[in-house]
Every structure is written in structure tokens, then in C-alpha cells.
Design an enzyme around this catalytic site. Sequence first.
Site, PDB file in Angstrom:
ATOM      1  N   ASP A  32      -5.585 -30.228 106.759  1.00 34.78           N
ATOM      2  CA  ASP A  32      -6.121 -29.424 106.780  1.00 34.78           C
ATOM      3  C   ASP A  32      -5.139 -27.435 105.977  1.00 34.78           C
ATOM      4  O   ASP A  32      -4.608 -27.474 106.329  1.00 34.78           O
ATOM      5  CB  ASP A  32      -5.872 -28.258 108.381  1.00 34.78           C
ATOM      6  N   GLU A  58      -5.975 -31.827 102.248  1.00 37.90           N
ATOM      7  CA  GLU A  58      -7.190 -31.263 101.602  1.00 37.90           C
ATOM      8  C   GLU A  58      -6.700 -30.012 100.897  1.00 37.90           C
ATOM      9  O   GLU A  58      -6.101 -29.142 101.071  1.00 37.90           O
ATOM     10  CB  GLU A  58      -7.559 -30.616 102.842  1.00 37.90           C
TER      11      GLU A  58
END
Length: 705
Positions: free
Chosen positions: A343, A379
Site C-alpha cells: 500500500d 501501489e
Amino acid sequence: MDIWPGSSYPLGATYDGGGTNFSIFSEVAHRIELCLFDDSGQETRIALPERDGFVWHGYLPRVGPGQRYAYRVHGPYNPPSGLRCNPNKLLLDPYAKAIDGRITWNEALFAYRFGNPDSYNDEDSAPYAMTSVVINPFFDWTDDRPPRIPYHQTVIYEAHVRGMTISHPRIPSDVRGTYAGMAHPVMIKHLRDLGVTAVELMPVHQFVHDSTLMDRGLSNYWGYNTIGFFAPHNEYACFGTRGQQVQEFKAMVRALHRAGIEVILDVVYNHTAEGNHLGPTLSFRGIDNGAYYRLVEGDEKHYYDTTGTGNSLNVRHPEPLRLIMDSLRYWVTEMHVDGFRFDLAATLAREFHEVDRLAAFFDLVNQDPVVSQVKLIAEPWDVGEGGYQVGRFPPLWTEWNGKYRDTVRDFWRGEPATLAEFASRFTGSSDLYEADNRRPIASINFVTAHDGFTLHDLVSYNHKHNEENGEDNRDGESHNRSWNCGVEGPTEDGKIIALRERQKRNMLTTLLLSQGVPMISHGDELGRTQNGNNNVYCQDSKISWVDWDDARHHSVLTEFTAALTRLRAAHPVFRRRRFFQGRPIRGSNIDDVAWLRPDGQQMSEEDWNAGFAKTVAIFLNGRGIPERDHLGERIIDDSFLLLVNAHYRPITFTLPDAAYGSSWEIVVDTADPLLANARRRQRDAVPGGRLRVQARAMVVLRCQY
């Protein structure tokens, strides 16, 4: 209670069959107390007797699995200097393998008194805090083997442990919403039938529910608020939280592996749940604030934040880097997971200000003999300056391709001047990855994910409808690149319903037949809706859960999706390991990929640049695959012709001449998902034949040699 010197390695609580070694890092501590809790909650404090460098440690005989513990750190408290030790605050072990309990929000969890951030709060936080748990590291893995599925054969399914199973009528009620629920035979059968090869689980590291959400009767449903990087989240366990969650997680991985399905974890190493300078003291802040967190230079009271959550982990310091690498290694070696999706990964590359692909984090991952061998998905952005890094991560890494998502959405909703970029994204985004000698597998292709509209809502809403989040619809992305097909939200208009279903099939067909690695968002194949809410991070409710009762009404879409994954698996031409070259293959004058106008002629530069262009025929040459199989034989596949029509009117395509294929078979028609009319239309599927493609539809034809 006698305590022996023990060992500084490994960090955390390590049970060896006769006792437990406790070890914790702190450079600023003057003294560290280990706090043991019995079943009644009675606390026993024991000062750790030894310190090697900045690691404090001790060994307790006869202390074993299930023992709850935490720490109190004595040291300087001077927030303007970045020092925040407070022995009145019970602290979780950063290396805890399991965590018991749940935060009860109270002023005692904070190092200051509410209303006076400069004050000092000496109230004991123990009654309101969570505790770490000593675990039993032994587990019968039997013959577990990681599936090790190559990227080009991978189909990823992003799923939420709780939301995926909480309402499934065929899973026993006591295991719904848990790791055991994900491992239930019914769930595994659904994944296998769908053609999934890897499940990407949304955060399962122990996380904290924000007080602001709980005050509104909500919760941190998504879990992007980590406090324990080694501990499986205890609320997803049905058999207990005193270490049983570890055993249950391992059993889930073992069951998925037996079904040939990999387990990828969505991990949040960019920040923690302690928030900004006004946040609670739960672990890292009270242990060594300046080591674990990146502070603003010249203003150490405040935190440098590129995550939008209040803090960023300090990847310039060796200890947080060590924690990240130890955590990754633990999940691979001890929990048997097969990869990670990072993330806001750009934050992990910010040693100074800019995102740096030569950062120490990338070096450590690249050199690690364990972590470098599993799937690594970034990401590739954060919220800091220069944070959008799609296509700029180093080799070894794959990336969520946000440009793929945006382009596919725009193309199918009819935005002008998108055809050329659609072609690039469909063929693996070589403009993003080829310059670094990466291959199409570097692109994780997706149209929807947990963040944003579901596939159903993408074709049903022009605007977000997040009122139930309690933020006056201000939260969530406003530019969704969605199209409601004429009516906002639910409708009984049969034509609009048919168009919406066709648009779903268009995007799924594009996704699963594109070069790269496809990722399906959980429930999209089941028609899952969030009623227009594009930010269900706080909705642990029917708004966010998969509705398995409603899923029965979408069986056609489910089977259509499964048929696409079978088509992809059966034909290497859809999952090449190298980019197309756009030139003739050996022994032929036909290119490995060809782009044709509806009249069957080659696309010209003028055709690509026409802003109104929304149609193209894509020829994929099965004889032009530049790979060999495990025996060294050149791979030969069928060739395919994809007739793509994003126009609002039907278009008649002229099929190319016999040099491209002597006979064609209709295998996919997004306007006719059951191929009920395929036999009648088949007579037109010949070289030079004319085949009508419905408005906003896609037809796939196969040429068998």
C-alpha cells in the site's frame, strides 16, 4: 519471578518449548519493563535485565503460548525534541506474533490531556489497551508447497476476509467472516470455478479501529491502520485470540495451497495506527518515536506525512527497515504466504524528499534470498509531492497500473481520443515498462478495486453516494470515470439494464484478454453493489459485504467471467511473456499483432489520431509467440480477432483476408453472453465476411490451424 539474561535475537517473544525469550529495540529507553497479565487481568512487571547495543532482552522459564504481555518504556518525554516515552502507557511489542483484545478508546491512551496538547498524562492506559500474546510457533504443515504460479499464468482476486464470507448461506454461521470462512470448501470451489490462481487479501495485519469512526457507529472496515506487522488480525479468527488466530491463518493458507491458489497480502508498511502528534501512544511512539517515525526536520514535534494518515514510517533508519524485512520474511517462511501488495509503496522509497528507485528498501528486498522470490506488487503512488510513480518502480517489481484502469473506463464510456491509449494498455503498456527491460507482467491490470466503485456501480452511477459514511459525501474520489447508462442508480428500464450488463462484460473481457496480470475485485463477477458508495472503508455492513443471495441473479455474469479465465488459461497468446513487436513473424508476412479498421484495412496514423475513433479490430497472431515451452519447443497457439466497438451505434466489420485465417469461430460476444445466436452468425465469420457488432460490444473470434 526469576528472569534470565536471554538473547537479543530474535526480536519479539520467542517460545522454545521450555520458556520464552523477550527482546525489544529502543535507543532512547533508560529502562524497559516487561508486563505479564494473567487471566484475571492482574499485571506483573519485570525489568528486562540485559541490553546489547539498543536491544533489551530477558528469558522467562515456564512462560509459554497464550501468555499475554506488553511493555512499559522509561525514558525521556520531550515532544518538541521528538521524545515521547511515557511508562504509564502500555505498549504493544512491535514484533508481537499475536495480539489480544481491542482498543477501548479513552483519554488514558494518550500522552497528553485532552484540550492541552502540551500537558503530560500519567494515567495508566492498561485497562484500555490491547496486549501482545506469546504464540506456539509449531504447526503441522504436512505436505504444504507454495503453488509458485508464474506471473503470466496468474489471475488475482482481491478479497476482504470478512466481507467475502460473512453472508454466505452455505458457510456455517460461526465461521463466516473469518480465516476459516475463507478456507471453507464452498469458498474454495467458487474461486477455483472462477479460474482464480491467487487471492490478494486486504489488510490482515492487526489493525486499530479509529476513535472518530467508532464514535459514529462505524469501524475501520478495510484495515489500512496497522499496529502489528507480524500478527494476523484477531477479529478475523473464530477459534480464539490467544494465539489461535495464527494457527487458523496457517490452516487457511494450507487449504488454499492445496487448491492451487496462492495467498498475497495487502500490507501497510508506510504508516501505523498511532496517527499524528495528537494520536494515541500504543506501541512505536512510546518505544522510540524518533527511530520508528519520520519527523519534520527542525520541528520534531510533528510528523512528516506522505500517506495522509498523520505519520510515515522512518525508512531512513535501519530499525524500521529491519522490522519491515523481518516481517516480510516471517510471513513467507512461517505463514507460507506467496507475495505482497504494498500500500502506498512510494512512501517506502522516500529516504529524503523524492521517491527514489535506488532507496535502501529496494536494495534490501532485491538482495533478500526469501523476499525477492515471492510476488511483489506496488501501489506505485502516495499523497506526497511527486508521489505518482506508475511505471517507475525497479525491475523485480510489478505495479497496480492505474493508467490501465483509467483508460479502460474512459474508452468504454465513450470518451473521445482514447483509442490509441486503449491499444497500448491492452497490449501490456510497453510505454511504461519496456524501457526498463520489464515485461508485460509488470502491469497488474484492473478496472475496479476495493477503493472506488464496484463494477456494477461503475456502470450505474455518475456520482458517488457516500452519505452513510457521515462526512456529508465529501469523502471518496469525485472523478470516477463512470457512466450510469442513462439513469442514476437502480432502474427497471430493460434497455438500460441490458446496456449495463453489456458494459460489465466489455470491461471484464478487456481485462481478462489484455497482456499483463489481471486482477478482479471481489464480487464483481457476482454483480456486487455498494449502492453508489465509492469509499466503504468504514462500512462493515451489507453496503460492503458480498451479497450471496443476490449473486444468484447474476449467474450469467459469473459464468461469463469464468469462461473468460478459461479462455485466457488455454491460450498463451493472451498472456505473452514478451511485448508485441508489431512486425511479421518468421516465415510469414503477417505481424504478431495487427490493428485493422472496420473495413478490414490496416489502421493508419490518421485513424489513430481521430478523436472520434471508437472501433478497432485487433489481430493476435498465435504463431508469433516468442517463447518456448519447458521442452524447448516453440509455442504455437490459435490466432484471435477481437472486434471492439465502443460506439453508441452498431458497426459492421469486414473480416480480413485468408492470410490472417482461413476460418473463424465466434467464442465471445459481450452482446450475446450465452452465444445463443452464434451458430446463426457463424456463416458471416469467414475471410472477407461482414460481421455486425452491437453498439458498445465486443466479439472475439478464434482461428484454429
